[in-house]
Design a protein around this motif. Structure first.
Motif, PDB file in Angstrom:
ATOM      1  N   GLY A 178     -23.631   2.832 -35.762  1.00 53.53           N
ATOM      2  CA  GLY A 178     -22.298   3.337 -34.770  1.00 53.53           C
ATOM      3  C   GLY A 178     -22.606   4.661 -34.371  1.00 53.53           C
ATOM      4  O   GLY A 178     -23.596   5.508 -34.477  1.00 53.53           O
ATOM      5  N   THR A 199     -20.356   8.059 -31.990  1.00 49.59           N
ATOM      6  CA  THR A 199     -18.781   8.508 -31.145  1.00 49.59           C
ATOM      7  C   THR A 199     -19.584   9.427 -29.979  1.00 49.59           C
ATOM      8  O   THR A 199     -20.481  10.234 -30.117  1.00 49.59           O
ATOM      9  CB  THR A 199     -18.312   9.436 -32.161  1.00 49.59           C
ATOM     10  OG1 THR A 199     -17.905   8.450 -33.303  1.00 49.59           O
ATOM     11  CG2 THR A 199     -17.009   9.910 -31.728  1.00 49.59           C
ATOM     12  N   ARG A 204     -15.699   5.270 -29.441  1.00 56.50           N
ATOM     13  CA  ARG A 204     -16.173   4.917 -31.050  1.00 56.50           C
ATOM     14  C   ARG A 204     -16.605   3.443 -30.805  1.00 56.50           C
ATOM     15  O   ARG A 204     -15.864   2.803 -30.745  1.00 56.50           O
ATOM     16  CB  ARG A 204     -14.868   5.139 -31.980  1.00 56.50           C
ATOM     17  CG  ARG A 204     -14.855   6.712 -32.483  1.00 56.50           C
ATOM     18  CD  ARG A 204     -13.755   6.724 -33.652  1.00 56.50           C
ATOM     19  NE  ARG A 204     -12.519   6.630 -33.033  1.00 56.50           N
ATOM     20  CZ  ARG A 204     -11.758   7.598 -32.864  1.00 56.50           C
ATOM     21  NH1 ARG A 204     -11.874   8.671 -33.286  1.00 56.50           N
ATOM     22  NH2 ARG A 204     -10.346   7.232 -32.547  1.00 56.50           N
ATOM     23  N   ASP A 205     -18.073   3.488 -31.294  1.00 52.83           N
ATOM     24  CA  ASP A 205     -18.686   2.243 -30.967  1.00 52.83           C
ATOM     25  C   ASP A 205     -19.540   1.842 -32.137  1.00 52.83           C
ATOM     26  O   ASP A 205     -20.385   2.753 -32.719  1.00 52.83           O
ATOM     27  CB  ASP A 205     -19.375   2.193 -29.477  1.00 52.83           C
ATOM     28  CG  ASP A 205     -19.613   0.937 -28.896  1.00 52.83           C
ATOM     29  OD1 ASP A 205     -19.072  -0.063 -29.561  1.00 52.83           O
ATOM     30  OD2 ASP A 205     -20.557   1.114 -27.938  1.00 52.83           O
ATOM     31  N   HIS A 206     -19.666   0.653 -32.209  1.00 53.53           N
ATOM     32  CA  HIS A 206     -20.954   0.027 -33.152  1.00 53.53           C
ATOM     33  C   HIS A 206     -20.998  -1.520 -32.709  1.00 53.53           C
ATOM     34  O   HIS A 206     -19.961  -2.163 -32.421  1.00 53.53           O
ATOM     35  CB  HIS A 206     -20.461   0.306 -34.719  1.00 53.53           C
ATOM     36  CG  HIS A 206     -19.078  -0.323 -35.292  1.00 53.53           C
ATOM     37  ND1 HIS A 206     -17.917   0.150 -34.845  1.00 53.53           N
ATOM     38  CD2 HIS A 206     -18.808  -1.652 -35.508  1.00 53.53           C
ATOM     39  CE1 HIS A 206     -16.922  -0.514 -35.120  1.00 53.53           C
ATOM     40  NE2 HIS A 206     -17.360  -1.983 -35.549  1.00 53.53           N
ATOM     41  N   ASP A 233     -17.010   7.272 -35.722  1.00 53.58           N
ATOM     42  CA  ASP A 233     -17.470   5.960 -36.259  1.00 53.58           C
ATOM     43  C   ASP A 233     -18.369   5.961 -37.491  1.00 53.58           C
ATOM     44  O   ASP A 233     -19.341   6.707 -37.449  1.00 53.58           O
ATOM     45  CB  ASP A 233     -18.071   5.053 -34.988  1.00 53.58           C
ATOM     46  CG  ASP A 233     -18.075   3.537 -35.437  1.00 53.58           C
ATOM     47  OD1 ASP A 233     -17.489   2.959 -34.755  1.00 53.58           O
ATOM     48  OD2 ASP A 233     -19.067   3.282 -36.224  1.00 53.58           O
TER      49      ASP A 233
END
Length: 636
Positions: free
Chosen positions: A113, A115, A157-159, A108
């Motif tokens: 963000g 990962t 995968r984040d934000h 990410d």
């Protein structure tokens, strides 16, 4: 002789009769909901020891957080790999060690963000942050994952959807203590919040005596709090409220603001806020403003405020070209109707200055995308939402804790807001229930689920204890009502209990004996749960401050639960034709009167008052119960 098979052996015997997929992966519940989570094949366990490899340049404090998370899960860390030992790799996504461990997975690349991958085939977990904040957020996701016995193969995968997420301590009444603020910052870290605004209305050095320097001891305490915030990757913002006395055109008052900010910058606070809410703009505080801006009024106030704020913003930039922008809350902070004040602010205020807005009202029942678009138009920029929930410093909230899930905010608001700050209650620990929802919505508004997030908040308060979690959810239901400044609440009271009591009424009204007995059995179980919930909560919550701050509400809940038990017993007796029903109903009335007489902790909330527990639902049922089944007359 027939051999008895114990349950574990029986289970193993049954399982051996069916094909079972080894390490079947199930989707974990992560809060806030990740932007992207993909399950893989298989699962892995950590064992008693793991190898922890940190890429060069990784923040040692984040490494320490990961080590503590593993320790709390019963896992020790080592620096050398052992045979069959799981390996955890952490660091920035652009570090060579992390890139190799990701094995071709694209990380990410958004601010904050991260990962996170779990790969059973190589017995490896990777925490890759796009930046230092993202890596810290990855650690919070790991905290939730290691609560499971097995970790499923996955890629996260984040934000965050919104850049600003957190709380503003902006209520009236008794401020939080420094200890409570530190606990709150630690809590904010666990839910991936990134902002805390220090703005207690009853801090004299931030409002009535804003020109005066803080005493050395208080300044030191604020410095300690700033250090806690930095450790928790939370921006601590200092807000000052000079509006009641400031002379907008006076150079001396501008210098007083800058001097206050300089002193706070020296102890580690680097973001600032000028609050101009809850003041009059129909009169000037000095003759110089009349000379500079003309007769007092809404448009003149907007221009005067903009001139001052622009000067403050310029001073912040001179001191630090990379300083985050100034935040302000305007005098007209609610609704988005076009007015002379908003027009002046829109025309003259530096575009860099962030404007807060409370929605369609001071306490809005709902906020939609069109509402936010209207605010963008009115203020000339996307706004930062100041959401007055779960704050309980106003008359309609007297005697209440506001524990309903955060709701009625439209998915997609992340496209129209720069973020959300919750204004919490005077009670810090109970505030975490709603704040968890506010932050989860700000992180991922499109996949936000109010009820599941509230259940997560209950489990976090309960330290993952099942009984305490269930008891908390029972208690939350009695504090579900969310008032507004009008006569109609924006969330109903006690929906779970209300539905049950309606089913009981319906069953009794139908006259079917079997349905009546089943309904009364359900009522008895619910009454037992309600009566027992307070003791279960006191024994089970991970942070005792929740029980301390909710004490009168828990005391009243226990009494109301006992009143409902007696009402249920009375209905059962009446159904059986027993004259004891009259005695049970009298006991229910007496317990209800005791419960209704309990008051809030004096001085703990701005407005004291009788404690309210499922009001309009529980009290009404206890009062109505004697008339639902005709009880036989008692005999001498």
């Amino acid at each position: 002789m027939t051999r008895r098979i114990g349950l574990p052996l029986l289970a193993a015997t049954l399982m051996s009769s069916f094909p079972v997929a080894a390490h079947a992966a199930t989707r974990p519940a992560i809060f806030p909901a990740p932007a992207e989570l993909t399950l893989g094949s298989g699962a892995m366990t950590l064992g008693r020891t793991v190898t922890l490899s940190a890429a060069p340049g990784t923040d040692p404090a984040t490494v320490a957080v990961v080590e503590q998370i593993l320790k709390d899960a019963g896992v020790a860390t080592a620096q050398r790999s052992g045979r069959d030992t799981a390996r955890i790799v952490i660091g920035r996504a652009d570090a060579a060690l992390v890139r190799r461990a990701l094995a071709g997975i694209t990380p990410d690349a958004q601010p904050e963000g991260y990962t996170l991958t779990v790969t059973p085939a190589t017995n490896t977990i990777v925490l890759a942050g796009h930046d230092a904040d993202g890596l810290f957020h990855a650690a919070q996701t790991l905290r939730q994952l290691v609560a499971r016995a097995e970790l499923p193969a996955l890629t996260i995968r984040d934000h965050p959807a919104m850049p600003v997420r957190g709380t503003i301590e902006g209520f009236y009444g008794k401020p939080w203590t420094m200890t409570e603020r530190a606990r709150h910052l630690d809590f904010l870290a666990t839910v991936k919040a990134n902002t805390y605004v220090y703005s207690p209305k009853d801090d004299p050095y931030a409002r009535d005596r804003w020109r005066e320097a803080y005493p050395a001891a208080t300044l030191a305490q604020l410095g300690t709090l700033a250090a806690v915030a930095a450790r928790d990757h939370v921006d601590m913002v200092y807000a000052i409220s000079p509006g009641p006395s400031i002379c907008f055109s006076a150079p001396a008052d501008l210098r007083a603001l800058e001097d206050k900010f300089d002193a706070l910058r020296a102890i580690g606070i680097h973001r600032f806020y000028v609050a101009l809410d809850d003041i009059e703009y129909t009169k000037w505080n000095c003759d110089a403003d009349r000379t500079a801006f003309g007769p007092s009024g809404a448009a003149a106030a907007g221009k005067a405020q903009a001139q001052l704020l622009n000067a403050v913003q310029a001073g912040l930039t001179r001191r630090d070209p990379k300083a985050p922008p100034l935040i302000m809350v305007p005098t007209e902070y609610y609704d988005a109707k076009e007015t002379p004040y908003k027009a002046a602010l829109r025309q003259y205020l530096d575009p860099k200055v962030v404007v807060q807005w409370t929605g369609t009202d001071v306490v809005p029942p709902a906020i939609s995308i069109p509402d936010a678009k209207a605010a963008t138009k009115a203020f000339g920029r996307k706004t930062l939402l100041w959401d007055n929930y779960p704050v309980n410093d106003y008359a309609q909230s007297a005697g209440r804790l506001l524990l309903a899930p955060y709701a009625r905010r439209e998915a997609g608001l992340s496209g129209e807001l720069t973020g959300i700050l919750s204004n919490p209650m005077n009670q810090e620990a109970p505030s975490r229930v709603a704040v968890t929802g506010v932050v989860a919505f700000a992180w991922n508004d499109r996949d936000y689920d109010p009820d599941r997030t509230q259940a997560f908040a209950a489990r976090a308060l309960a330290g993952d204890d099942d009984a305490a979690t269930a008891a908390l959810l029972t208690f939350f239901d009695t504090q579900h009502l969310a008032p507004t400044f009008g006569s109609q609440p924006w969330q109903e009271q006690a929906p779970r209990l209300h539905a049950l009591l309606d089913r009981v009424r319906d069953a009794l009204a139908r006259g079917d004996a079997a349905a009546r007995r089943a309904a009364l059995a359900d009522l008895t179980r619910a009454a037992d749960d309600l009566a027992n919930a307070p003791d279960t909560i006191r024994a089970g919550v991970a942070d005792p401050s929740f029980a301390e701050q909710a004490r009168p509400w828990l005391d009243a809940t226990a009494l109301w639960g006992r009143a409902l038990q007696q009402a249920a017993a009375g209905l059962g007796a009446a159904d059986a034709g027993s004259p004891a029903a009259t005695r049970y109903f009298a006991a229910a009335r007496a317990l209800a009167a005791q419960a209704a007489a309990i008051n809030s902790i004096p001085g703990a909330t701005r407005i004291d008052g009788p404690i309210r527990i499922a009001d309009g639902v529980l009290d009404r049922f206890v009062a109505d119960a004697p008339g639902l089944i005709a009880a036989p007359a008692a005999t001498e």
